[in-house]
Design a protein around this motif. Structure first.
Motif, PDB file in Angstrom:
ATOM      1  N   GLY A 189       0.787  -1.222   0.000  1.00 26.00           N
ATOM      2  CA  GLY A 189       0.000   0.000   0.000  1.00 26.00           C
ATOM      3  C   GLY A 189       0.821   1.274   0.000  1.00 26.00           C
ATOM      4  N   SER A 190       2.122   1.158   0.181  1.00 22.25           N
ATOM      5  CA  SER A 190       2.966   2.353   0.249  1.00 22.25           C
ATOM      6  C   SER A 190       3.443   2.750  -1.142  1.00 22.25           C
ATOM      7  CB  SER A 190       4.175   2.107   1.147  1.00 22.25           C
ATOM      8  OG  SER A 190       5.101   1.220   0.534  1.00 22.25           O
ATOM      9  N   SER A 191       3.613   4.040  -1.345  1.00 24.04           N
ATOM     10  CA  SER A 191       4.135   4.520  -2.625  1.00 24.04           C
ATOM     11  C   SER A 191       5.566   4.053  -2.819  1.00 24.04           C
ATOM     12  CB  SER A 191       4.044   6.047  -2.698  1.00 24.04           C
ATOM     13  OG  SER A 191       4.783   6.649  -1.646  1.00 24.04           O
ATOM     14  N   THR A 192       6.300   3.862  -1.741  1.00 21.96           N
ATOM     15  CA  THR A 192       7.678   3.383  -1.837  1.00 21.96           C
ATOM     16  C   THR A 192       7.725   2.032  -2.524  1.00 21.96           C
ATOM     17  OG1 THR A 192       8.271   4.549   0.196  1.00 21.96           O
ATOM     18  CG2 THR A 192       9.759   2.804  -0.529  1.00 21.96           C
ATOM     19  N   CYS A 193       6.827   1.148  -2.124  1.00 19.73           N
ATOM     20  CA  CYS A 193       6.761  -0.192  -2.712  1.00 19.73           C
ATOM     21  C   CYS A 193       6.302  -0.122  -4.160  1.00 19.73           C
ATOM     22  CB  CYS A 193       5.815  -1.064  -1.890  1.00 19.73           C
ATOM     23  SG  CYS A 193       5.563  -2.725  -2.567  1.00 19.73           S
ATOM     24  N   GLN A 194       5.232   0.618  -4.408  1.00 18.95           N
ATOM     25  CA  GLN A 194       4.676   0.715  -5.760  1.00 18.95           C
ATOM     26  C   GLN A 194       5.660   1.354  -6.729  1.00 18.95           C
ATOM     27  OE1 GLN A 194       1.319   3.065  -4.675  1.00 18.95           O
ATOM     28  NE2 GLN A 194       0.194   1.361  -3.741  1.00 18.95           N
ATOM     29  N   ASN A 195       6.295   2.427  -6.271  1.00 14.97           N
ATOM     30  CA  ASN A 195       7.202   3.174  -7.148  1.00 14.97           C
ATOM     31  C   ASN A 195       8.446   2.375  -7.502  1.00 14.97           C
ATOM     32  OD1 ASN A 195       5.344   5.185  -6.736  1.00 14.97           O
ATOM     33  ND2 ASN A 195       6.700   6.528  -5.569  1.00 14.97           N
ATOM     34  N   ASP A 196       8.888   1.518  -6.578  1.00 14.75           N
ATOM     35  CA  ASP A 196      10.079   0.719  -6.826  1.00 14.75           C
ATOM     36  C   ASP A 196       9.869  -0.227  -7.998  1.00 14.75           C
ATOM     37  OD1 ASP A 196      12.783  -0.286  -5.932  1.00 14.75           O
ATOM     38  OD2 ASP A 196      11.627  -2.137  -5.703  1.00 14.75           O
ATOM     39  N   PHE A 197       8.630  -0.706  -8.162  1.00 16.14           N
ATOM     40  CA  PHE A 197       8.358  -1.670  -9.228  1.00 16.14           C
ATOM     41  C   PHE A 197       7.962  -0.986 -10.539  1.00 16.14           C
ATOM     42  CE2 PHE A 197       5.579  -5.057 -11.182  1.00 16.14           C
ATOM     43  CZ  PHE A 197       6.623  -5.914 -11.495  1.00 16.14           C
ATOM     44  N   CYS A 198       6.991  -0.097 -10.492  1.00 13.17           N
ATOM     45  CA  CYS A 198       6.455   0.521 -11.715  1.00 13.17           C
ATOM     46  C   CYS A 198       6.933   1.943 -11.960  1.00 13.17           C
ATOM     47  CB  CYS A 198       4.927   0.533 -11.667  1.00 13.17           C
ATOM     48  SG  CYS A 198       4.166  -1.081 -11.929  1.00 13.17           S
ATOM     49  N   GLY A 199       7.559   2.550 -10.986  1.00 14.14           N
ATOM     50  CA  GLY A 199       7.947   3.954 -11.104  1.00 14.14           C
ATOM     51  C   GLY A 199       6.945   4.873 -10.450  1.00 14.14           C
ATOM     52  N   ASN A 200       5.674   4.471 -10.423  1.00 16.43           N
ATOM     53  CA  ASN A 200       4.589   5.167  -9.729  1.00 16.43           C
ATOM     54  C   ASN A 200       3.377   4.242  -9.714  1.00 16.43           C
ATOM     55  OD1 ASN A 200       2.961   5.866 -12.276  1.00 16.43           O
ATOM     56  ND2 ASN A 200       4.929   6.858 -12.696  1.00 16.43           N
ATOM     57  N   TYR A 201       2.313   4.656  -9.059  1.00 16.11           N
ATOM     58  CA  TYR A 201       1.149   3.775  -8.890  1.00 16.11           C
ATOM     59  C   TYR A 201       0.432   3.522 -10.217  1.00 16.11           C
ATOM     60  CZ  TYR A 201      -3.535   2.221  -7.533  1.00 16.11           C
ATOM     61  OH  TYR A 201      -4.716   1.544  -7.443  1.00 16.11           O
ATOM     62  N   ASN A 202      -0.008   4.582 -10.891  1.00 19.71           N
ATOM     63  CA  ASN A 202      -0.752   4.371 -12.133  1.00 19.71           C
ATOM     64  C   ASN A 202      -0.543   5.451 -13.179  1.00 19.71           C
ATOM     65  OD1 ASN A 202      -2.179   6.477 -11.024  1.00 19.71           O
ATOM     66  ND2 ASN A 202      -4.187   5.491 -11.124  1.00 19.71           N
ATOM     67  N   SER A 203       0.448   6.315 -12.988  1.00 18.28           N
ATOM     68  CA  SER A 203       0.693   7.384 -13.955  1.00 18.28           C
ATOM     69  C   SER A 203       1.739   6.977 -14.989  1.00 18.28           C
ATOM     70  CB  SER A 203       1.146   8.659 -13.226  1.00 18.28           C
ATOM     71  OG  SER A 203       0.137   9.127 -12.366  1.00 18.28           O
ATOM     72  N   TRP A 204       1.764   5.696 -15.299  1.00 18.60           N
ATOM     73  CA  TRP A 204       2.683   5.196 -16.307  1.00 18.60           C
ATOM     74  C   TRP A 204       1.886   4.669 -17.500  1.00 18.60           C
ATOM     75  CZ3 TRP A 204       1.393   0.059 -16.809  1.00 18.60           C
ATOM     76  CH2 TRP A 204       0.884  -0.584 -15.665  1.00 18.60           C
ATOM     77  N   SER A 205       2.534   4.643 -18.626  1.00 20.58           N
ATOM     78  CA  SER A 205       1.932   4.036 -19.808  1.00 20.58           C
ATOM     79  C   SER A 205       2.906   3.019 -20.384  1.00 20.58           C
ATOM     80  CB  SER A 205       1.553   5.087 -20.851  1.00 20.58           C
ATOM     81  OG  SER A 205       2.696   5.798 -21.277  1.00 20.58           O
ATOM     82  N   ILE A 206       2.372   2.137 -21.195  1.00 22.10           N
ATOM     83  CA  ILE A 206       3.164   1.043 -21.757  1.00 22.10           C
ATOM     84  C   ILE A 206       3.653   1.433 -23.148  1.00 22.10           C
ATOM     85  CG2 ILE A 206       3.107  -1.348 -22.528  1.00 22.10           C
ATOM     86  CD1 ILE A 206       1.036  -1.900 -20.355  1.00 22.10           C
ATOM     87  N   ASN A 207       4.962   1.565 -23.284  1.00 19.55           N
ATOM     88  CA  ASN A 207       5.538   1.828 -24.607  1.00 19.55           C
ATOM     89  C   ASN A 207       5.360   0.614 -25.512  1.00 19.55           C
ATOM     90  OD1 ASN A 207       6.492   4.415 -23.877  1.00 19.55           O
ATOM     91  ND2 ASN A 207       8.341   3.527 -22.991  1.00 19.55           N
ATOM     92  N   ASP A 208       5.671  -0.547 -24.967  1.00 18.93           N
ATOM     93  CA  ASP A 208       5.468  -1.784 -25.716  1.00 18.93           C
ATOM     94  C   ASP A 208       5.351  -2.952 -24.740  1.00 18.93           C
ATOM     95  OD1 ASP A 208       4.985  -3.301 -27.955  1.00 18.93           O
ATOM     96  OD2 ASP A 208       6.975  -3.062 -28.846  1.00 18.93           O
ATOM     97  N   LEU A 209       4.695  -4.008 -25.198  1.00 18.03           N
ATOM     98  CA  LEU A 209       4.477  -5.200 -24.382  1.00 18.03           C
ATOM     99  C   LEU A 209       4.699  -6.417 -25.265  1.00 18.03           C
ATOM    100  CD1 LEU A 209       3.267  -6.629 -21.756  1.00 18.03           C
ATOM    101  CD2 LEU A 209       1.058  -6.470 -22.934  1.00 18.03           C
ATOM    102  N   GLU A 210       5.509  -7.343 -24.773  1.00 17.04           N
ATOM    103  CA  GLU A 210       5.707  -8.614 -25.452  1.00 17.04           C
ATOM    104  C   GLU A 210       5.289  -9.751 -24.525  1.00 17.04           C
ATOM    105  OE1 GLU A 210       9.559  -7.505 -28.302  1.00 17.04           O
ATOM    106  OE2 GLU A 210       9.851  -8.845 -26.587  1.00 17.04           O
ATOM    107  N   VAL A 211       4.595 -10.750 -25.092  1.00 14.65           N
ATOM    108  CA  VAL A 211       4.235 -11.951 -24.341  1.00 14.65           C
ATOM    109  C   VAL A 211       4.804 -13.151 -25.079  1.00 14.65           C
ATOM    110  CG1 VAL A 211       2.367 -13.319 -23.338  1.00 14.65           C
ATOM    111  CG2 VAL A 211       2.112 -10.828 -23.547  1.00 14.65           C
ATOM    112  N   TRP A 212       5.555 -13.947 -24.343  1.00 12.98           N
ATOM    113  CA  TRP A 212       6.249 -15.111 -24.896  1.00 12.98           C
ATOM    114  C   TRP A 212       5.743 -16.370 -24.205  1.00 12.98           C
ATOM    115  CZ3 TRP A 212      10.103 -14.427 -28.652  1.00 12.98           C
ATOM    116  CH2 TRP A 212      10.477 -13.108 -28.868  1.00 12.98           C
ATOM    117  N   GLY A 213       5.543 -17.446 -24.950  1.00 11.96           N
ATOM    118  CA  GLY A 213       4.971 -18.630 -24.337  1.00 11.96           C
ATOM    119  C   GLY A 213       5.631 -19.940 -24.759  1.00 11.96           C
ATOM    120  N   ILE A 214       5.257 -20.960 -23.989  1.00 11.27           N
ATOM    121  CA  ILE A 214       5.577 -22.349 -24.361  1.00 11.27           C
ATOM    122  C   ILE A 214       4.309 -23.178 -24.169  1.00 11.27           C
ATOM    123  CG2 ILE A 214       8.032 -22.299 -23.823  1.00 11.27           C
ATOM    124  CD1 ILE A 214       7.421 -23.537 -21.142  1.00 11.27           C
TER     125      ILE A 214
END
Length: 214
Positions: A189-214
């Motif tokens: 619930g802390s911004s410290t935790c959220q920001n460490d992973f995504c940079g911020n809670y929800n003010s980010w956008s996805i430049n590109d996304l790749e999904v790889w499978g087996i």
């Protein structure tokens, strides 16, 4: 001869003038000391070291993955992601965020279009290639369930919080890390935790996304 400085599975360009060694198609490496089988062939997000790291984290060293979805090629639609990737039993979802983070999730249960949580396995994990860590499922504040969430209107979504959610246009989402996947810094619930992973809670956008499978 400049070619002598290149790996046997590499081609030399501009010999004699600051030449470059490039691994042949199907191989990846620095072109000089290494040209190994390309395990994420044609990835536009991953370099050689990152590809190796993902396979090490997944205990699948040397495995060659199949690209089932790329946002920049296939468009920003969760239904397209599901139609092309739900048939794979194991997947890597890798997102390049405009916050500067390269993050993703590893799923050992097939994605599906029907709404609901699947998977209680601790084998799933989230990872940050930017920070250099993986976050095993079952390490958060809640019980060992809700490893991933399926919904035709969602992109890849992990955890009951959700710890990491991608929206239906695969353009953004939010991070609520710490629910089922443990914080690396800070607390749930802390911004410290959220920001460490995504940079911020929800003010980010996805430049590109790749999904790889087996």
């Amino acid at each position: 001869d400049a070619q002598d400085n290149c790996h046997t599975l590499a081609a030399c360009t501009d010999p004699g003038t600051g030449h470059t060694c490039s691994c042949l198609s199907g191989y990846d490496g620095d072109g000089i000391s290494s040209c190994d089988t390309d395990t994420f062939p044609g990835s536009e997000l991953l370099d050689y070291t990152q590809k190796e790291q993902l396979n090490i984290w997944a205990n699948s060293t040397g495995h060659v993955w199949t690209l089932c979805y790329r946002k920049s090629d296939d468009g920003g639609s969760s239904s397209t992601f599901h139609s092309q990737c739900d048939s794979y039993s194991t997947t890597f979802s890798i997102a390049d965020l405009d916050s500067g983070m390269l993050i993703g999730g590893y799923s050992t249960t097939s994605w599906g279009s029907s709404s609901g949580y699947t998977g209680t396995s601790g084998d799933n994990f989230l990872f940050s290639l930017t920070r250099g860590y993986k976050i095993q499922h079952c390490t958060g504040q809640h019980s060992c369930d809700h490893s991933q969430y399926n919904h035709n209107g969602y992109g890849p979504t992990f955890g009951g919080g959700h710890d990491w959610h991608i929206n239906g246009s695969l353009s953004g989402g939010y991070c609520n890390l710490g629910h089922n996947y443990g914080c690396q810094v800070g607390s749930y619930g802390s911004s410290t935790c959220q920001n460490d992973f995504c940079g911020n809670y929800n003010s980010w956008s996805i430049n590109d996304l790749e999904v790889w499978g087996i």
